[in-house]
Design a protein around this motif. Structure first.
Motif, short mmCIF file in Angstrom:
data_model
loop_
_atom_site.label_atom_id
_atom_site.label_comp_id
_atom_site.label_asym_id
_atom_site.label_seq_id
_atom_site.Cartn_x
_atom_site.Cartn_y
_atom_site.Cartn_z
N PHE A 106 3.44 -6.25 4.47
CA PHE A 106 2.55 -6.69 5.40
C PHE A 106 1.58 -7.55 4.49
O PHE A 106 0.76 -6.85 3.92
CB PHE A 106 1.93 -5.84 6.35
N SER A 107 1.25 -8.82 4.65
CA SER A 107 0.43 -9.38 3.71
C SER A 107 -1.14 -9.23 4.27
O SER A 107 -1.86 -9.45 3.39
CB SER A 107 0.71 -11.14 4.07
N ARG A 108 -1.24 -8.70 5.50
CA ARG A 108 -2.73 -8.75 5.90
C ARG A 108 -3.04 -7.09 6.11
O ARG A 108 -3.61 -6.56 7.12
CB ARG A 108 -2.73 -9.49 7.37
N ALA A 109 -2.37 -6.43 5.14
CA ALA A 109 -2.75 -5.04 5.23
C ALA A 109 -4.41 -4.58 5.10
O ALA A 109 -5.02 -5.23 4.62
CB ALA A 109 -2.19 -4.08 3.99
N VAL A 110 -4.70 -3.51 5.56
CA VAL A 110 -6.18 -3.15 5.88
C VAL A 110 -6.57 -2.95 4.38
O VAL A 110 -7.75 -3.51 3.85
CB VAL A 110 -6.54 -1.93 6.76
N PHE A 111 -5.75 -2.39 3.59
CA PHE A 111 -6.06 -1.88 2.05
C PHE A 111 -4.85 -2.46 1.31
O PHE A 111 -3.83 -1.55 1.28
CB PHE A 111 -6.38 -0.26 2.08
N PRO A 112 -4.76 -3.36 0.71
CA PRO A 112 -3.41 -3.99 0.03
C PRO A 112 -3.15 -2.94 -1.01
O PRO A 112 -1.88 -3.00 -1.44
CB PRO A 112 -3.79 -5.54 -0.22
N SER A 113 -4.16 -2.26 -1.62
CA SER A 113 -3.51 -1.60 -2.83
C SER A 113 -3.18 -0.13 -2.57
O SER A 113 -3.15 0.81 -3.32
CB SER A 113 -4.87 -1.42 -3.63
N LEU A 114 -3.46 0.13 -1.28
CA LEU A 114 -3.14 1.51 -0.67
C LEU A 114 -1.95 1.43 0.31
O LEU A 114 -1.89 2.11 1.49
CB LEU A 114 -4.22 2.09 -0.02
N THR A 115 -0.80 0.80 0.16
CA THR A 115 0.29 0.72 0.97
C THR A 115 1.35 1.61 0.46
O THR A 115 1.46 1.74 -0.78
CB THR A 115 0.82 -0.95 0.97
N ASP A 116 2.45 1.82 1.08
CA ASP A 116 3.50 2.64 0.74
C ASP A 116 3.17 3.79 -0.01
O ASP A 116 3.75 4.50 -0.83
CB ASP A 116 4.54 1.79 0.00
#
Length: 284
Positions: A106-116
C-alpha cells in the motif's frame, strides 16, 4: 390466662410465593423478545426471523464485538460507576492497531517504514491504548473523586478526537492477512466466549469479584473492611479499557479497515451491515 390464649384463633401460615431466579427471568424475557420479532417477521416479510441462518450469523458476529465492550462495562457498573468512553476507545484502538498492520504493497500507508510488522505488534498496541485509556479513567475517578460520568465523558470526547486526528479522518486499509485472520469466520465469537468465561470465573470465584461486588454494595464498608478501593477501581476501569481495545482490534480485523467513525457504534453497525452478508430481509 391460658384459657384466653387457647381460645385465640390459629393464624394460617403465610405462604411465600417462590420467585424465579434472576438469570432465568432474564432468559425468559429474551425468549419473549425473540418470539415477538419472529411474529413480526412473518407479518411484515412473510419469513422467519430466528430461523434464517444468514441473519443469525450476522447478528452473532455483530454482538460479539459489543459483547466484549459489555463485559468490561458490566464490571464498572457493578461498582456503581459508568463508562461512556468505551465506543470511542474502541475506535482509537482500532485506528492505531490497523495503522501498524498495513502491508508494504500500500503506497499510502500511515507509517511506510512500519509495514509488514509481526501481528503481535499491532495487537499489543491496540490493547495497550485501551488499557491506558482505562487506567486514566480509573485514576481520575479514584484519586480526584470526579464522578465517573464526567471523567469518562471527557475520555469519550478525547478518544474520539484523537481517532479523527490520527489520520485526519481517513480510513486505514490494506491490512495484512495475519491480522485480518483475527476477525475471520467465527474467531470474534470464540474470542468473546473465552473472555466471557474468564470474567465469569473471576467475578464469581476470586477475590477480584468479591471486592468488585463489595465496592458496589457499600463503598464505605468495603473501605472499612480493608479493601483498597482506589486501587481496585483503577483495576476495574483498566480492564474495561483493555476489553475496549480488544474489541477495537477484533472489529478492525473483521472489517479489514480502521475508521474513526466507529467512535459512534451505530456507524460501525451500519458499516458491518453493508460489508457483511446480504441482509436476510431482502433474501428470497
Amino acid at each position: 390466662m391460658n384459657a384466653i390464649t387457647d381460645n385465640k384463633p390459629a393464624t394460617a401460615p403465610v405462604k411465600h410465593r417462590r420467585r424465579l431466579p434472576t438469570e432465568l427471568s432474564i432468559f425468559l424475557v429474551l425468549i419473549g423478545i425473540g418470539l415477538v420479532f419472529e411474529v413480526f417477521g412473518w407479518i411484515v416479510r412473510d419469513q422467519s426471523f430466528l430461523m434464517n441462518s444468514q441473519r443469525l450469523v450476522l447478528m452473532i458476529l455483530q454482538v460479539s464485538i459489543i459483547g466484549l465492550l459489555a463485559i468490561g462495562v458490566t464490571q464498572v457498573i457493578i461498582t456503581t460507576g459508568i463508562d461512556l468512553s468505551s465506543g470511542s476507545v474502541l475506535a482509537l484502538s482500532a485506528m492505531i492497531a490497523a495503522s501498524l498492520a498495513q502491508t508494504s504493497d500500500f503506497s499510502r500507508a500511515v507509517f511506510p517504514s512500519l509495514t509488514d510488522l509481526p501481528v503481535w505488534i499491532p495487537v499489543a498496541m491496540g490493547l495497550g491504548v485501551g488499557l491506558l485509556a482505562g487506567a486514566i479513567n480509573g485514576s481520575i475517578i479514584a484519586v480526584t473523586g470526579i464522578p465517573p460520568f464526567i471523567a469518562t465523558l471527557g475520555m469519550m470526547v478525547s478518544a474520539r478526537g484523537l481517532a479523527r486526528y490520527y489520520t485526519e479522518g481517513q480510513p486505514v486499509s490494506m491490512l495484512s492477512d495475519s491480522y485480518t485472520a483475527i476477525g475471520h469466520g467465527a474467531m470474534p465469537v470464540i474470542i468473546f466466549l473465552v473472555v466471557a468465561v474468564i470474567f465469569h470465573i473471576a467475578l464469581r470465584y476470586t477475590k477480584y469479584g468479591k471486592y468488585t461486588y463489595a465496592i458496589g454494595g457499600n463503598m464505605q464498608a468495603a473501605r472499612t473492611s480493608g479493601i483498597n478501593v482506589k486501587r481496585h477501581l483503577i483495576i476495574v476501569y483498566s480492564i474495561a479499557g483493555l476489553l475496549a481495545g480488544l474489541a477495537g482490534v477484533v472489529a478492525s480485523a473483521r472489517a479489514a479497515t480502521g475508521q474513526a467513525a466507529w467512535a459512534c457504534l451505530t456507524s460501525w453497525m451500519r458499516l458491518r451491515r453493508r460489508s457483511s452478508v446480504a441482509p436476510a430481509w431482502r433474501a428470497g
